[in-house]
Write an enzyme that holds these catalytic residues in place. Structure first.
Site, PDB file in Angstrom:
ATOM      1  CG  HIS A  48      -0.648   1.981  -9.283  1.00 53.37           C
ATOM      2  ND1 HIS A  48      -0.741   1.534  -7.986  1.00 53.37           N
ATOM      3  CD2 HIS A  48      -1.849   2.561  -9.564  1.00 53.37           C
ATOM      4  CE1 HIS A  48      -1.937   1.836  -7.501  1.00 53.37           C
ATOM      5  NE2 HIS A  48      -2.627   2.464  -8.434  1.00 53.37           N
TER       6      HIS A  48
ATOM      7  CG  ASP B 228      -2.094   0.930   1.087  1.00 48.50           C
ATOM      8  OD1 ASP B 228      -2.341   1.413  -0.032  1.00 48.50           O
ATOM      9  OD2 ASP B 228      -2.759   1.200   2.096  1.00 48.50           O
TER      10      ASP B 228
ATOM     11  CG  LEU C 237      10.414 -15.935  -4.057  1.00 51.21           C
ATOM     12  CD1 LEU C 237      10.192 -16.283  -2.585  1.00 51.21           C
ATOM     13  CD2 LEU C 237      10.759 -14.448  -4.204  1.00 51.21           C
TER      14      LEU C 237
HETATM   15  C1  FPP Z   1      -2.250   0.280  -3.177  1.00 48.30           C
HETATM   16  O1  FPP Z   1      -1.740   1.588  -3.304  1.00 48.30           O
HETATM   17  C2  FPP Z   1      -1.742  -0.545  -4.235  1.00 48.30           C
HETATM   18  C3  FPP Z   1      -2.509  -1.139  -5.200  1.00 48.30           C
HETATM   19  C4  FPP Z   1      -3.961  -0.960  -5.268  1.00 48.30           C
HETATM   20  C5  FPP Z   1      -1.915  -1.929  -6.267  1.00 48.30           C
HETATM   21  C6  FPP Z   1      -0.610  -2.599  -5.972  1.00 48.30           C
HETATM   22  C7  FPP Z   1       0.027  -2.919  -7.232  1.00 48.30           C
HETATM   23  C8  FPP Z   1       1.349  -2.850  -7.494  1.00 48.30           C
HETATM   24  C9  FPP Z   1       2.376  -2.533  -6.489  1.00 48.30           C
HETATM   25  C10 FPP Z   1       1.818  -3.127  -8.875  1.00 48.30           C
HETATM   26  C11 FPP Z   1       1.723  -4.584  -9.196  1.00 48.30           C
HETATM   27  C12 FPP Z   1       2.056  -4.741 -10.591  1.00 48.30           C
HETATM   28  C13 FPP Z   1       2.562  -5.844 -11.152  1.00 48.30           C
HETATM   29  C14 FPP Z   1       2.940  -5.797 -12.564  1.00 48.30           C
HETATM   30  C15 FPP Z   1       2.767  -7.068 -10.429  1.00 48.30           C
HETATM   31  P1  FPP Z   1      -2.736   2.818  -3.280  1.00 48.30           P
HETATM   32  O2  FPP Z   1      -2.914   3.261  -4.680  1.00 48.30           O
HETATM   33  O3  FPP Z   1      -3.995   2.458  -2.562  1.00 48.30           O
HETATM   34  O4  FPP Z   1      -1.908   3.848  -2.450  1.00 48.30           O
HETATM   35  P2  FPP Z   1      -2.479   5.013  -1.536  1.00 48.30           P
HETATM   36  O5  FPP Z   1      -3.126   4.344  -0.346  1.00 48.30           O
HETATM   37  O6  FPP Z   1      -1.271   5.782  -1.163  1.00 48.30           O
HETATM   38  O7  FPP Z   1      -3.430   5.803  -2.398  1.00 48.30           O
END
Ligand code: FPP
Length: 232
Positions: free
Chosen positions: A28, A11, A122
């Site tokens: 992201h 997150d 892994l």
């Molecule tokens: C939460 O951050 C994160 C997500 C909803 C998506 C997590 C995805 C990735 C890290 C990329 C994965 C990609 C691949 C190709 C595997 P948020 O947007 O809710 O953050 P915030 O709480 O700061 O708004």
């Protein structure tokens, strides 16, 4: 003791981007890169399984452009992961209900699972259109069908039988769950499997979560007294 199975709620991508006056999508993208880098470190440490929350069943309610960006990132990383797995011996698999994903993406996930299925390094598990409640509902539906067809005695349903119907049927339960970005909740992630996992929450935003941060979490894990509900 290092955890055999580590789960992560990644997150904070949005806040990371906002701090830099950049759009959410940049966060992201940085998050996907952080995952790739950290997986290499996790492999070196000797952790066997890593399960990460890439897209939840609730994430469809985000702006359409953001959903498209996340799906696009997965497509983009598909080739990258195929190349990576040749070098780093990592296995990739996916949990969640993929029937709602675009057919080309469903196919890509299947190909990636297939190509890496014999890798012994892994095992990275990506949760895509995953929700813990949805997973339990789908498992229950499968059990109900078997019972209705007379192939399963309802009295024989126990924790083991239900576990075998979950998306994670072949995986051990996570030992440690890390959440970045500071929120103190599970957000519908691995509700069944995390029953006895140790929790670690850090304010660090996911794209900033480096191996140094991981070491802090592992250090904290080592100090825990895991009793699984029993007495010391
Ligand atoms: C939460 O951050 C994160 C997500 C909803 C998506 C997590 C995805 C990735 C890290 C990329 C994965 C990609 C691949 C190709 C595997 P948020 O947007 O809710 O953050 P915030 O709480 O700061 O708004």
């Amino acid at each position: 003791m290092i955890p055999r199975h580590l789960a992560i709620i990644m997150d904070g991508n949005g806040r990371w981007a906002k701090k830099r006056f950049m759009p959410h999508s940049v966060g992201h993208r940085a998050g996907a890169q952080a995952l790739r880098k950290l997986s290499e470190e996790i492999e070196k440490i000797g952790i066997k399984y890593l399960t990460v929350y890439a897209f939840s069943t609730e994430n469809w309610s985000r702006p359409e452009a953001e959903v498209r960006e996340l799906m696009g990132l997965m497509r983009e990383y598909f080739q990258q992961y195929i190349d990576d797995s040749k070098k780093n011996n990592m296995r990739m698999s996916f949990i969640g209900d993929h029937s709602r994903l675009d057919p080309d993406l469903q196919q890509k996930l299947g190909i990636l699972e297939d190509i890496t299925k014999d890798k012994t390094g892994l095992h990275v598990v990506l949760a895509v259109n995953y929700g813990g409640r949805d997973e339990i509902v789908r498992a229950t539906r499968k059990l109900a069908k078997e019972a209705a067809q007379g192939r399963l005695d309802p009295e024989k349903i126990d924790e083991d039988v239900l576990s075998k119907m979950l998306d994670t049927s072949t995986l051990p339960d996570p030992d440690l769950i890390i959440r970045t970005g500071g929120d103190l909740r599970l957000s519908n992630f691995l509700l069944w499997q995390l029953a006895y996992a140790e929790m670690y929450v850090t304010e660090t935003l996911w794209p900033d979560f480096t191996v140094k941060e991981l070491e802090k979490a592992l250090y904290s894990f080592q100090g825990r007294d895991r009793r699984f509900g029993g007495r010391p």
